[in-house]
Design a protein around this motif. Structure first.
Motif, PDB file in Angstrom:
ATOM      1  N   ARG A 233      33.269  26.912  33.343  1.00 44.38           N
ATOM      2  CA  ARG A 233      34.689  26.638  33.095  1.00 44.38           C
ATOM      3  C   ARG A 233      35.521  26.988  34.315  1.00 44.38           C
ATOM      4  N   TRP A 234      36.444  26.105  34.635  1.00 42.20           N
ATOM      5  CA  TRP A 234      37.490  26.392  35.620  1.00 42.20           C
ATOM      6  C   TRP A 234      38.745  26.759  34.833  1.00 42.20           C
ATOM      7  N   LEU A 235      39.371  27.873  35.175  1.00 39.38           N
ATOM      8  CA  LEU A 235      40.586  28.317  34.495  1.00 39.38           C
ATOM      9  C   LEU A 235      41.844  27.818  35.190  1.00 39.38           C
ATOM     10  N   LYS A 236      41.678  27.275  36.380  1.00 45.22           N
ATOM     11  CA  LYS A 236      42.785  26.720  37.155  1.00 45.22           C
ATOM     12  C   LYS A 236      42.450  25.287  37.547  1.00 45.22           C
ATOM     13  N   ASN A 237      43.488  24.509  37.768  1.00 43.29           N
ATOM     14  CA  ASN A 237      43.341  23.128  38.218  1.00 43.29           C
ATOM     15  C   ASN A 237      43.769  23.019  39.676  1.00 43.29           C
ATOM     16  N   ILE A 238      43.329  21.977  40.341  1.00 44.66           N
ATOM     17  CA  ILE A 238      43.745  21.745  41.721  1.00 44.66           C
ATOM     18  C   ILE A 238      45.269  21.693  41.775  1.00 44.66           C
ATOM     19  N   GLY A 239      45.829  22.436  42.719  1.00 47.04           N
ATOM     20  CA  GLY A 239      47.278  22.495  42.884  1.00 47.04           C
ATOM     21  C   GLY A 239      47.928  23.696  42.207  1.00 47.04           C
ATOM     22  N   ASP A 240      47.192  24.364  41.313  1.00 44.43           N
ATOM     23  CA  ASP A 240      47.735  25.553  40.632  1.00 44.43           C
ATOM     24  C   ASP A 240      47.825  26.726  41.597  1.00 44.43           C
ATOM     25  N   GLN A 241      48.874  27.542  41.432  1.00 42.13           N
ATOM     26  CA  GLN A 241      49.018  28.787  42.182  1.00 42.13           C
ATOM     27  C   GLN A 241      48.031  29.805  41.642  1.00 42.13           C
ATOM     28  N   VAL A 242      47.420  30.561  42.545  1.00 41.65           N
ATOM     29  CA  VAL A 242      46.531  31.651  42.155  1.00 41.65           C
ATOM     30  C   VAL A 242      46.886  32.892  42.959  1.00 41.65           C
ATOM     31  N   GLN A 243      46.641  34.034  42.359  1.00 45.91           N
ATOM     32  CA  GLN A 243      46.860  35.310  43.033  1.00 45.91           C
ATOM     33  C   GLN A 243      45.510  35.942  43.347  1.00 45.91           C
ATOM     34  N   GLU A 244      45.424  36.623  44.460  1.00 46.64           N
ATOM     35  CA  GLU A 244      44.193  37.313  44.819  1.00 46.64           C
ATOM     36  C   GLU A 244      43.749  38.213  43.670  1.00 46.64           C
ATOM     37  N   GLY A 245      42.492  38.127  43.282  1.00 41.15           N
ATOM     38  CA  GLY A 245      41.948  38.932  42.193  1.00 41.15           C
ATOM     39  C   GLY A 245      42.039  38.279  40.826  1.00 41.15           C
TER      40      GLY A 245
ATOM     41  N   GLU B  53      27.715  30.954  34.459  1.00 42.40           N
ATOM     42  CA  GLU B  53      26.693  31.532  33.598  1.00 42.40           C
ATOM     43  C   GLU B  53      25.405  31.695  34.392  1.00 42.40           C
ATOM     44  N   THR B  54      24.869  32.915  34.369  1.00 44.38           N
ATOM     45  CA  THR B  54      23.583  33.194  34.989  1.00 44.38           C
ATOM     46  C   THR B  54      22.547  33.300  33.877  1.00 44.38           C
ATOM     47  N   ALA B  55      21.328  33.603  34.248  1.00 42.88           N
ATOM     48  CA  ALA B  55      20.275  33.763  33.245  1.00 42.88           C
ATOM     49  C   ALA B  55      20.538  34.975  32.354  1.00 42.88           C
ATOM     50  N   LYS B  56      21.373  35.904  32.823  1.00 48.14           N
ATOM     51  CA  LYS B  56      21.580  37.157  32.091  1.00 48.14           C
ATOM     52  C   LYS B  56      22.985  37.368  31.538  1.00 48.14           C
ATOM     53  N   ALA B  57      23.987  36.677  32.082  1.00 48.53           N
ATOM     54  CA  ALA B  57      25.365  36.971  31.667  1.00 48.53           C
ATOM     55  C   ALA B  57      26.325  35.872  32.098  1.00 48.53           C
ATOM     56  N   THR B  58      27.532  35.932  31.515  1.00 49.19           N
ATOM     57  CA  THR B  58      28.641  35.111  31.979  1.00 49.19           C
ATOM     58  C   THR B  58      29.444  35.968  32.952  1.00 49.19           C
ATOM     59  N   VAL B  59      29.750  35.405  34.116  1.00 45.33           N
ATOM     60  CA  VAL B  59      30.424  36.143  35.175  1.00 45.33           C
ATOM     61  C   VAL B  59      31.752  35.466  35.493  1.00 45.33           C
ATOM     62  N   GLU B  60      32.805  36.274  35.622  1.00 46.27           N
ATOM     63  CA  GLU B  60      34.122  35.755  36.008  1.00 46.27           C
ATOM     64  C   GLU B  60      34.228  35.759  37.529  1.00 46.27           C
ATOM     65  N   ILE B  61      34.757  34.676  38.074  1.00 49.41           N
ATOM     66  CA  ILE B  61      34.930  34.541  39.515  1.00 49.41           C
ATOM     67  C   ILE B  61      36.400  34.755  39.856  1.00 49.41           C
ATOM     68  N   GLU B  62      36.661  35.710  40.740  1.00 48.50           N
ATOM     69  CA  GLU B  62      38.031  36.041  41.144  1.00 48.50           C
ATOM     70  C   GLU B  62      38.427  35.280  42.405  1.00 48.50           C
ATOM     71  N   ALA B  63      39.720  35.003  42.506  1.00 48.37           N
ATOM     72  CA  ALA B  63      40.259  34.381  43.713  1.00 48.37           C
ATOM     73  C   ALA B  63      40.202  35.397  44.855  1.00 48.37           C
ATOM     74  N   PRO B  64      39.646  35.011  46.002  1.00 49.59           N
ATOM     75  CA  PRO B  64      39.562  35.938  47.126  1.00 49.59           C
ATOM     76  C   PRO B  64      40.869  36.048  47.922  1.00 49.59           C
ATOM     77  N   ALA B  65      41.837  35.192  47.598  1.00 52.13           N
ATOM     78  CA  ALA B  65      43.118  35.173  48.312  1.00 52.13           C
ATOM     79  C   ALA B  65      44.174  34.534  47.418  1.00 52.13           C
ATOM     80  N   SER B  66      45.431  34.709  47.775  1.00 50.12           N
ATOM     81  CA  SER B  66      46.530  34.067  47.055  1.00 50.12           C
ATOM     82  C   SER B  66      46.863  32.735  47.708  1.00 50.12           C
ATOM     83  N   GLY B  67      47.317  31.789  46.903  1.00 49.34           N
ATOM     84  CA  GLY B  67      47.698  30.467  47.408  1.00 49.34           C
ATOM     85  C   GLY B  67      47.563  29.439  46.312  1.00 49.34           C
ATOM     86  N   LYS B  68      47.268  28.202  46.701  1.00 47.34           N
ATOM     87  CA  LYS B  68      47.054  27.119  45.739  1.00 47.34           C
ATOM     88  C   LYS B  68      45.582  26.727  45.745  1.00 47.34           C
TER      89      LYS B  68
END
Length: 78
Positions: free
Chosen positions: A21-33, A40-55
């Motif tokens: 799942r993507w929680l943001k769409n292209i063009g959306d503002q995101v904040q670092e973190g 999804e890995t073989a063992k768990a669902t992992v959340e991916i954080e934004a490494p920087a702020s921007g769009k």
């Protein structure tokens, strides 16, 4: 300037993951973190954080795609 959003190593011997799942769409503002995607890995669902702020500029890895650790999932433009 753009910053890559990479699939991080979980340190549990996981070498690949599938974007579920993507929680943001292209063009959306995101904040670092801020959570931008879930994978999804073989063992768990992992959340991916934004490494920087921007769009969210691109989604390189669409939902349902399996990629190796360190693969680029998307990019953020500052």
């Amino acid at each position: 300037m753009t910053v890559d959003i990479n699939l991080p190593s979980s340190g549990m011997g996981i070498e690949e993951a599938t974007v579920i799942r993507w929680l943001k769409n292209i063009g959306d503002q995101v904040q670092e973190g801020e959570i931008v995607a879930e994978v999804e890995t073989a063992k768990a669902t992992v959340e991916i954080e934004a490494p920087a702020s921007g769009k969210l500029a691109t989604i390189v890895t669409p939902v349902g795609t399996t990629v190796d650790v360190n693969a680029v999932l998307g990019t953020i433009a500052s």
